[in-house]
Design a protein around this motif. Structure first.
Motif, PDB file in Angstrom:
ATOM      1  N   SER A 187      18.116  48.771 -11.306  1.00 20.83           N
ATOM      2  CA  SER A 187      17.887  47.573 -10.635  1.00 20.83           C
ATOM      3  C   SER A 187      19.220  47.051 -10.228  1.00 20.83           C
ATOM      4  N   GLY A 188      19.017  46.675  -8.904  1.00 21.92           N
ATOM      5  CA  GLY A 188      20.144  45.930  -8.174  1.00 21.92           C
ATOM      6  C   GLY A 188      20.766  44.634  -8.518  1.00 21.92           C
ATOM      7  N   ARG A 189      21.781  44.187  -7.794  1.00 23.08           N
ATOM      8  CA  ARG A 189      22.221  42.792  -8.224  1.00 23.08           C
ATOM      9  C   ARG A 189      21.765  41.932  -7.103  1.00 23.08           C
ATOM     10  N   ASP A 190      21.454  40.661  -7.742  1.00 31.05           N
ATOM     11  CA  ASP A 190      21.002  39.572  -7.002  1.00 31.05           C
ATOM     12  C   ASP A 190      22.095  39.036  -5.947  1.00 31.05           C
ATOM     13  N   THR A 191      21.968  38.099  -5.182  1.00 26.88           N
ATOM     14  CA  THR A 191      22.893  37.494  -4.108  1.00 26.88           C
ATOM     15  C   THR A 191      23.748  37.082  -5.000  1.00 26.88           C
ATOM     16  N   ASP A 192      23.867  36.110  -6.015  1.00 28.38           N
ATOM     17  CA  ASP A 192      24.929  35.608  -6.816  1.00 28.38           C
ATOM     18  C   ASP A 192      25.702  36.958  -7.322  1.00 28.38           C
ATOM     19  N   ALA A 193      25.131  37.788  -7.816  1.00 29.43           N
ATOM     20  CA  ALA A 193      26.110  39.127  -8.180  1.00 29.43           C
ATOM     21  C   ALA A 193      26.710  39.958  -7.170  1.00 29.43           C
ATOM     22  N   ILE A 194      25.890  39.977  -6.075  1.00 33.94           N
ATOM     23  CA  ILE A 194      26.536  40.782  -5.043  1.00 33.94           C
ATOM     24  C   ILE A 194      27.800  40.118  -4.530  1.00 33.94           C
ATOM     25  N   ILE A 195      27.667  38.630  -4.424  1.00 30.73           N
ATOM     26  CA  ILE A 195      28.853  37.850  -3.830  1.00 30.73           C
ATOM     27  C   ILE A 195      30.162  38.000  -5.045  1.00 30.73           C
ATOM     28  N   ALA A 196      29.556  37.872  -6.301  1.00 28.03           N
ATOM     29  CA  ALA A 196      30.698  37.911  -7.404  1.00 28.03           C
ATOM     30  C   ALA A 196      31.235  39.352  -7.189  1.00 28.03           C
ATOM     31  N   ALA A 197      30.486  40.495  -7.075  1.00 27.09           N
ATOM     32  CA  ALA A 197      31.004  41.625  -7.123  1.00 27.09           C
ATOM     33  C   ALA A 197      31.805  41.811  -5.826  1.00 27.09           C
ATOM     34  N   ALA A 198      31.684  41.515  -4.825  1.00 26.00           N
ATOM     35  CA  ALA A 198      32.420  41.476  -3.436  1.00 26.00           C
ATOM     36  C   ALA A 198      33.700  40.649  -3.651  1.00 26.00           C
ATOM     37  N   LYS A 199      33.648  39.514  -4.305  1.00 23.94           N
ATOM     38  CA  LYS A 199      34.795  38.809  -4.566  1.00 23.94           C
ATOM     39  C   LYS A 199      35.832  39.418  -5.478  1.00 23.94           C
ATOM     40  N   ALA A 200      35.045  40.308  -6.371  1.00 20.45           N
ATOM     41  CA  ALA A 200      35.934  40.834  -7.278  1.00 20.45           C
ATOM     42  C   ALA A 200      36.553  42.207  -6.875  1.00 20.45           C
ATOM     43  N   GLY A 201      36.011  42.442  -5.457  1.00 14.71           N
ATOM     44  CA  GLY A 201      36.682  43.741  -5.058  1.00 14.71           C
ATOM     45  C   GLY A 201      35.932  44.927  -5.746  1.00 14.71           C
ATOM     46  N   GLN A 202      34.523  44.818  -6.055  1.00 13.51           N
ATOM     47  CA  GLN A 202      34.109  45.820  -6.714  1.00 13.51           C
ATOM     48  C   GLN A 202      33.063  46.540  -5.546  1.00 13.51           C
ATOM     49  N   LEU A 203      32.986  45.828  -4.631  1.00  9.63           N
ATOM     50  CA  LEU A 203      31.784  46.269  -3.256  1.00  9.63           C
ATOM     51  C   LEU A 203      32.818  46.894  -2.260  1.00  9.63           C
ATOM     52  N   GLY A 204      32.063  48.108  -1.716  1.00  7.67           N
ATOM     53  CA  GLY A 204      32.760  48.461  -0.486  1.00  7.67           C
ATOM     54  C   GLY A 204      32.660  47.602   0.717  1.00  7.67           C
ATOM     55  N   ALA A 205      31.446  47.283   0.962  1.00  7.38           N
ATOM     56  CA  ALA A 205      30.866  46.731   2.099  1.00  7.38           C
ATOM     57  C   ALA A 205      30.036  45.590   1.755  1.00  7.38           C
ATOM     58  N   LEU A 206      29.524  44.634   2.918  1.00  7.01           N
ATOM     59  CA  LEU A 206      28.432  43.875   2.873  1.00  7.01           C
ATOM     60  C   LEU A 206      27.709  43.914   4.326  1.00  7.01           C
ATOM     61  N   LEU A 207      26.308  44.288   3.888  1.00 10.03           N
ATOM     62  CA  LEU A 207      25.586  44.175   5.400  1.00 10.03           C
ATOM     63  C   LEU A 207      25.037  42.850   5.376  1.00 10.03           C
ATOM     64  N   VAL A 208      25.325  41.954   6.160  1.00  4.42           N
ATOM     65  CA  VAL A 208      24.468  40.566   6.159  1.00  4.42           C
ATOM     66  C   VAL A 208      23.633  40.233   7.281  1.00  4.42           C
ATOM     67  N   GLY A 209      22.578  39.773   7.058  1.00  3.00           N
ATOM     68  CA  GLY A 209      21.741  39.340   8.250  1.00  3.00           C
ATOM     69  C   GLY A 209      21.706  37.740   8.200  1.00  3.00           C
ATOM     70  N   GLY A 210      21.088  37.029   8.690  1.00  2.19           N
ATOM     71  CA  GLY A 210      21.230  35.925   8.966  1.00  2.19           C
ATOM     72  C   GLY A 210      21.411  34.742   7.788  1.00  2.19           C
ATOM     73  N   VAL A 211      22.549  34.954   7.339  1.00  3.77           N
ATOM     74  CA  VAL A 211      22.607  34.082   6.043  1.00  3.77           C
ATOM     75  C   VAL A 211      23.924  33.185   6.402  1.00  3.77           C
ATOM     76  N   ASP A 212      23.742  31.965   6.147  1.00  5.50           N
ATOM     77  CA  ASP A 212      24.714  30.875   6.378  1.00  5.50           C
ATOM     78  C   ASP A 212      25.248  30.730   4.897  1.00  5.50           C
ATOM     79  N   PRO A 213      26.544  30.848   4.818  1.00  6.50           N
ATOM     80  CA  PRO A 213      27.091  30.777   3.341  1.00  6.50           C
ATOM     81  C   PRO A 213      26.814  29.219   2.810  1.00  6.50           C
ATOM     82  N   ALA A 214      26.642  28.484   3.630  1.00  7.18           N
ATOM     83  CA  ALA A 214      26.613  27.096   3.368  1.00  7.18           C
ATOM     84  C   ALA A 214      25.251  26.783   2.591  1.00  7.18           C
ATOM     85  N   ASP A 215      24.353  27.572   2.681  1.00  9.08           N
ATOM     86  CA  ASP A 215      23.090  27.483   1.890  1.00  9.08           C
ATOM     87  C   ASP A 215      23.064  28.143   0.481  1.00  9.08           C
TER      88      ASP A 215
END
Lengths: 440, 819
Positions: free
Chosen positions: B551-579
């Motif tokens: 099972s994958g990570r949800d939005t929050d976990a993806i962001i947390a992983a990315a923030k922690a430098g655990q992800l190599g890249a992000l592919l982002v569609g129409g997401v406004d971080p403010a939401d």
């Protein structure tokens, strides 16, 4: 007024003072005076009867609505579904506003308790515990008298809880309108009473089942309800001894205009204009009858040909008009029929509620055409246009106000086309200054 | 969607000599339509109560003295009706009314917006006379009268049919316009207070105001947006589905010379009937924003700035970056809720096949693991509740959903049913909103966080939900309430009530079906189920083991992983971080991650941080389908044919760059692939596939109900939802629309206000360690110790400023100076 004028015995014999019998008694509007003059005896008698018996009594009396349409009152009361679990209401239409009509307001001024007593009896008959009198806003004096009467009736236990120990409760509210002719139309009146903009409602459903607050409601004219106590006291046979077979009972005729002694004359239905003018002291000196309305401006006008037509529902229908509110306005050869018609249409234009197209726009148009004719700028075609506009208005409007507006126009052109042609063809001095017209 | 047409009693009547069988109680005007006889009309509208005001539809009925208005006359057995086709009386009556209507109507058709599509113009031609006999002055009024910032009224054109006032009263419940004056001076107007102080005026305050423009049979009502912009006969109309929310309205987009000029509500009796909301109608100018992207951007290695690039270059750079990241920490995919189901499917497949990950999530908002399970157990593949069910429901209960603000068509349908037969509505909410008030709803005033507890324990709700056909509506906001969705599923099961999950965005439901979730493959198949994986692998012709099984990570976990430098890249569609629940964390994640590919319409916060920006097409420039909250497919065609590519097509090209044939670039192909896996009747697909073939369904979550946070002195629990009209980026570009938004206020209870020493209109500050929002107070009947502010309105950008979501504890204080 010519004081030495004496109406003929024949005319005087037509007078049937019933509703008006106390009008000349001093202070008849006070409850103790009213009580001394038989007041509230009918109520005591009525409470001894079953409500259904009262409805039957009114049916037997042949009383027809006095507001203009002449619908049998007893039948209207009978339409109220009984034991339906809904509250019932009695609403008295005291929004007397038909031009020339002046019978309900003087009645409420001179003898308000007769109306209050009628309201209590009628409410008891239709099992209503709440009644309202919707009175024309401009009628400040009458409303004041009426409110005082209601207050006195409450104080004496004729209104409120357990009236005269009968177990019957009734609250009566006097509500002043805000100055709209349309609110004399019963469904517009109900909307106005509920606090909405006064505009006629779609029918069906009718007020008998969906009236005030969507509950069974009887809406009756002041004079109709005020007649009830007398019927209760006198019985239906006595009531039928006045008037004609199909239009029984006494009726207050209000006569105004070019007569010496204008006012209210209560006669049996079927009196003639000749007799009414006689009762009203004859025509004013130098005036010859030219045209007259039998029951307000919404009833097609008549001429001196119709002096001897009986003024009851059938007689008036027979000459193409209506009894209406028996508001007899008498005009003479010194009066301008075109100007009178213009003024009447100006009234209908002013009072149209605006809901439906033909009334709203038709009157707007006709008042302008009539103004133009009076300004000497009319054409012969305008008369055709007026008649055709009336044809497109009569029977096409949402309520009867629109129908009524056509009456002065069609009947005046019918009888007095020459008067219009005199303005159009320049034989008469224009009454207004003309203005530039054209397509816009 | 198996609406059974109930058998109705009928009567037989004759219209113009033709025998007609019409339902009992039907109006003559409708019965005539059945046989193709069109009686002219203005005030009549099939969805409004009969008025009989305009009198245009007069017909001759045998036995009736006067002509009868066919819009108010019910049919009767044996009735003989003659319309203008066979009756001189009817014809003359109609011509007469038409002449009356035209005497005060200006002949300004050449400059009137309605000219060319005007019922008055058309019917004057078909049922009027060629000449008017009216030579007097026409009515004149100062024009236009703005009844709101968006809706303008030219009173001289008005025929006073009252469609607008009746709509506002009967349908929307926003009786802010009414008849004023009388006779020929009668006019539509709004309440005007003292002429000296126009701020006392009450403008036409309705989320549905645009409908009055559409149903106006003349050019009296126009929108500030469209007024004088185009002529109907120059416009090209395309059926369209609304991209704004999960209601799924049918719409029509009218364009001219490459620009959409206006949008209208479409006619779909099963969904939006003939209405839409003002957001759907007016918010479409965002596609013409100045920061709209039309060319790919690539971050220049030397300058570090984004620069325009060719598609081949951008795709090459993106593919290389993603390929490198795939083997170095992996790629997280955030798709947002605005996608078509075809686009969502492309992301879903791209993530699994090209990136070998289940780290994909469409949810751009506060979410929870409980919700992830719930979407699998109780949403995906289920079509249990429809709009028609609302009309049949014994009761409806709203939890975590304010229908007027968050799904306006559900509101309209519930209100219709409420007015028609007194539908009982219940809500678990912090206060009685205007929407709930208009539904006559029984609101159980609840502190955010305690919804699950209330829903689980309220006998009143249990009884309501036990009613025949009762529906439990849960909004996406319930995700952030511990145990909320678990309790909803349990109570629905126990009471037999239908359960409907209502997300806010148009693409949300489709994304669930397409598998844009860390735990779900298309068709609601659990990622962890080998049978599910093998079905999908077979459909995609993949070798065993290619589909990731964890099972994958949800939005929050993806962001947390990315923030922690655990992800190599992000592919982002129409997401406004403010939401997102924590916009700051999202931005830090974007900054921290090594490589970002952004598929974007405009140069957004994400695009500005991306290494490669690939421009994609807005809804009007592509073909696709949304799946609305009911699970109903809402397909739409391309309105504007431009070079812009859909997300799916870009992903397909990106896949090709990675050496893969995903086959999702073409809408028809994507639909065929998706239809094979999900039970969605997509257009052009022969048969709907069956979801969960041989697979298991995710188990219903059983999280225990949490308790609301307990505020101490100076604190309050935060309550919030989005205003329908707010700062949303898809509403950019129309100030007239923004002018009709509700004023942001901070709602607090009487005692909370007293504690703070504030009265209505005084400034209240809501703050966290991150920031503060100051809004005028509105003392409301609500739970003490709770403060409600709009989520994303001017002056109240909750998540961006405060970094918290509903249910959180916030500091509350007076705003100091009085506003």
């Amino acid at each position: 007024m010519t004081l030495d004028y004496q109406p003929s015995q024949e005319s005087l014999s037509k007078l049937t003072p019933v509703l008006t019998k106390r009008w000349l008694s001093p202070d008849a509007w006070k409850i103790d005076v009213y009580e001394r003059l038989d007041g509230y005896t009918a109520l005591r008698k009525a409470f001894k009867a079953h409500p259904d018996e009262l409805i039957q009594l009114v049916k037997d009396s042949g009383l027809r609505g006095r507001g203009g349409a002449g619908f049998p009152t007893g039948m209207k009361w009978g339409f109220i579904p009984q034991n339906d679990g809904k509250p019932h209401y009695l609403v008295v239409n005291a929004d007397e506003g038909e031009p020339g009509t002046c019978k309900d307001l003087p009645l409420m001024m001179a003898d308000p308790h007769s109306l209050v007593e009628g309201v209590i009896i009628a409410s008891y008959a239709i099992r209503a515990n709440f009644a309202a009198i919707y009175i024309r806003g401009e009628a400040v004096h009458s409303a004041r008298r009426l409110r005082a009467a209601v207050e006195q009736a409450y104080a004496k236990g004729y209104l409120g809880k357990n009236i005269l120990g009968s177990g019957f409760d009734l609250d009566l509210v006097v509500h002043s309108g805000a100055g709209a002719y349309i609110c004399g139309e019963e469904t517009a009146l109900l909307d106005s009473l509920e606090g909405y903009r006064g505009q006629p409602r779609l029918r069906p459903p009718f007020p008998a089942t969906h009236g005030l607050y969507a509950s069974p409601t009887v809406v009756n004219n002041v004079e109709t309800i005020a007649s009830v106590p007398y019927i209760v006291l006198g019985g239906s046979a006595w009531f039928r001894s006045m008037g004609t077979e199909k239009s029984p009972g006494p009726k207050i005729y209000s006569i105004s205009g070019r007569v010496n002694n204008p006012g209210q004359f209560e006669c049996g239905l079927g009196v003639t204009l000749r007799q009414l003018i006689d009762l009203a002291g004859g025509m004013q000196a130098g005036h010859e009858l030219k045209f007259w309305t039998p029951g307000g401006s919404s009833t097609p006008m008549l001429t001196d040909e119709h002096l001897d037509v009986p003024m009851d529902f059938e007689g008036m229908a027979g000459v193409g008009t209506m009894l209406g509110t028996t508001a007899v306005q008498v005009f003479s050869n010194q009066d301008d029929i075109v100007y009178a018609t213009y003024r009447w249409i100006a009234f209908y234009h002013h009072e149209s509620c605006g809901k439906c197209t033909p009334c709203r726009e038709g009157n707007y148009w006709m008042v302008r055409i009539l103004h133009r004719i009076l300004a000497g700028q009319g054409t012969v075609l305008d008369l055709d246009t007026l008649l055709d506009a009336c044809d497109n208005l009569l029977g096409r409007s949402f309520c009867a106000l629109g129908d009524g507006a056509t009456s002065p126009v069609t009947s005046s052109i019918k009888y007095f086309k020459q008067d219009y042609l005199d303005y159009i063809e320049g034989r008469k001095t224009p009454m207004f200054k003309g203005e530039l017209v054209g397509a816009h | 969607m198996t609406d059974v047409v109930p058998k109705v009693d009928t009567v037989k009547l004759t219209i113009d000599g033709i025998e007609v069988e019409a339902p009992k109680g039907a109006l003559v005007i409708r019965a005539a339509e059945q046989i193709g006889i069109s009686i002219p009309r203005f005030c009549d509208h099939p969805l409004l109560a009969p008025a009989g005001a305009c009198r245009q539809c007069l017909v001759d009925v045998e036995g009736q003295r006067k002509p009868v208005a066919s819009c108010t006359q019910p049919v009767a057995e044996g009735m003989v009706v003659r319309t203008q086709m066979t009756s001189e009386v009817a014809k003359k009556a109609q011509e007469g009314i038409m002449e009356f209507l035209l005497i005060n109507h200006p002949l300004d058709c050449p400059v009137c917006d309605k000219g060319g599509e005007c019922p008055l113009q058309n019917q004057a031609m078909s049922n009027g006379q060629s000449e008017s006999r009216f030579v007097e002055h026409k009515r004149e009024y100062p024009k236009p009268l703005p009844i709101s910032t968006q809706v303008l009224l030219d009173r001289e054109r008005c025929v006073l049919c009252q469609r607008c006032t009746r709509f506002s009263d009967e349908i929307a419940g926003d009786k802010f316009i009414d008849l004023m004056e009388r006779s020929s001076n009668e006019q539509i107007g709004v309440f005007r207070g003292n002429p000296e102080s126009p701020e006392d005026d009450a403008p036409f305050n309705s989320y549905y105001s645009g409908n009055t423009i559409q149903i106006c049979p003349v050019g009296a009502l126009t929108s500030a947006q469209y007024r004088f912009r185009a002529r109907p006969f120059d416009l090209v109309s395309t059926p369209n589905a609304c991209e704004h929310c999960a209601a799924g309205c049918d719409q029509r987009a009218d364009h001219r010379r490459g620009k959409v000029m206006r949008r209208l509500a479409g006619d779909d009796a099963a969904v939006n009937e003939e209405w839409n909301c003002d957001k759907g109608r007016f918010a479409f100018q965002y596609t013409q924003a100045t920061d709209r992207l039309t060319k790919p951007l690539v971050r220049d290695r030397k300058t570090g700035e984004l620069r325009e690039a060719s598609w081949p270059e951008a795709l090459t750079v993106a593919a290389a970056g993603l390929a490198a990241a795939k083997d170095n920490g992996g790629v997280g995919v955030l798709t947002g809720g605005r996608l078509t189901v075809e686009d969502a499917f492309a992301y879903s497949k791209f993530a699994r096949v090209a990136l070998g990950t289940n780290d994909i999530d469409f949810r751009a908002r506060p979410l929870s693991g409980e919700e992830t399970e719930f979407l699998g157990s109780s949403v995906a593949g289920r079509v249990d509740v429809t709009y028609a069910d609302i009309e049949r429901a014994g009761a409806v209960v709203f939890v975590g959903l304010e229908p007027e603000e968050e799904c306006p068509i559900i509101f309209l349908r519930a209100r219709k049913t409420y007015l028609k037969r007194g539908l009982a509505s219940y809500a678990v909410a912090p206060f009685v909103s205007r929407g709930f008030e208009k539904l006559g709803a029984t609101v159980i005033l609840t502190t955010p966080g305690a919804e699950a507890e209330v829903l689980g324990e309220s006998e009143q709700l249990r009884e309501a939900l036990s009613a025949d056909g009762a529906i439990l509506f849960v909004g996406e906001r319930l995700a952030s309430v511990e145990g909320g969705l678990s309790t909803a599923a349990r109570i629905a099961e126990e009471t037999g009530a239908k359960l409907a999950w209502v997300p806010r965005r148009a693409g949300d439901r489709g994304a669930v079906e397409a598998g844009a979730l860390p735990t779900l493959l298309p068709g609601g198949r659990p990622v962890y189920d080998p049978a599910a994986r093998s079905e999908v692998a077979a459909a995609w012709q993949l070798d065993a083991g290619v589909l990731p099984s964890a099972s994958g990570r949800d939005t929050d976990a993806i962001i947390a992983a990315a923030k922690a430098g655990q992800l190599g890249a992000l592919l982002v569609g129409g997401v406004d971080p403010a939401d997102l629940a924590d916009p700051q964390a999202a931005e830090q994640a974007l900054d921290a991650v090594g490589f970002v590919v952004s598929l974007e319409l405009r140069l957004s916060v994400v695009a500005k941080r991306a290494d490669v920006v690939l421009p994609i097409a807005p809804a009007v420039e592509k073909t696709g389908s949304y799946v609305n909250w009911e699970g109903r497919v809402r397909p739409f065609g391309t309105v504007l044919k431009t070079a812009a590519m859909s997300d799916a097509r870009v992903l397909d090209a990106l896949g090709r760059e990675l050496g893969l044939e995903l086959g999702v670039g073409d809408v028809a192909a994507a639909r065929t692939q998706l239809a094979a896996l999900a039970e969605l009747p997509l257009p052009g697909t022969a048969e709907a596939g069956t979801a969960l073939r041989g697979s298991v369904r995710v188990a219903v979550p059983t999280v225990a109900a949490g308790a609301a946070a307990a505020p101490t002195s100076g604190q309050a629990v935060l309550a919030s939802w989005h205003h329908l009209l707010d700062n949303g980026s898809l509403q950019d570009g129309d100030g007239h629309l923004a002018g009709t938004a509700r004023t942001p206020v901070a709602r607090i209870s009487k005692s909370t206000a007293a504690d703070l020493g504030v009265a209505d209109g005084d400034a209240v500050t809501v703050g966290t360690g991150r920031g503060a929002i100051t809004l005028p107070a509105l003392v409301t009947d609500m739970v003490d110790g709770v403060v409600w502010v709009p989520t994303n309105s001017p002056g109240s950008t909750l998540r961006r400023t405060l970094g918290v979501a509903e249910g959180a504890l916030v500091e509350i204080s007076t705003g100091g100076t009085k506003s």
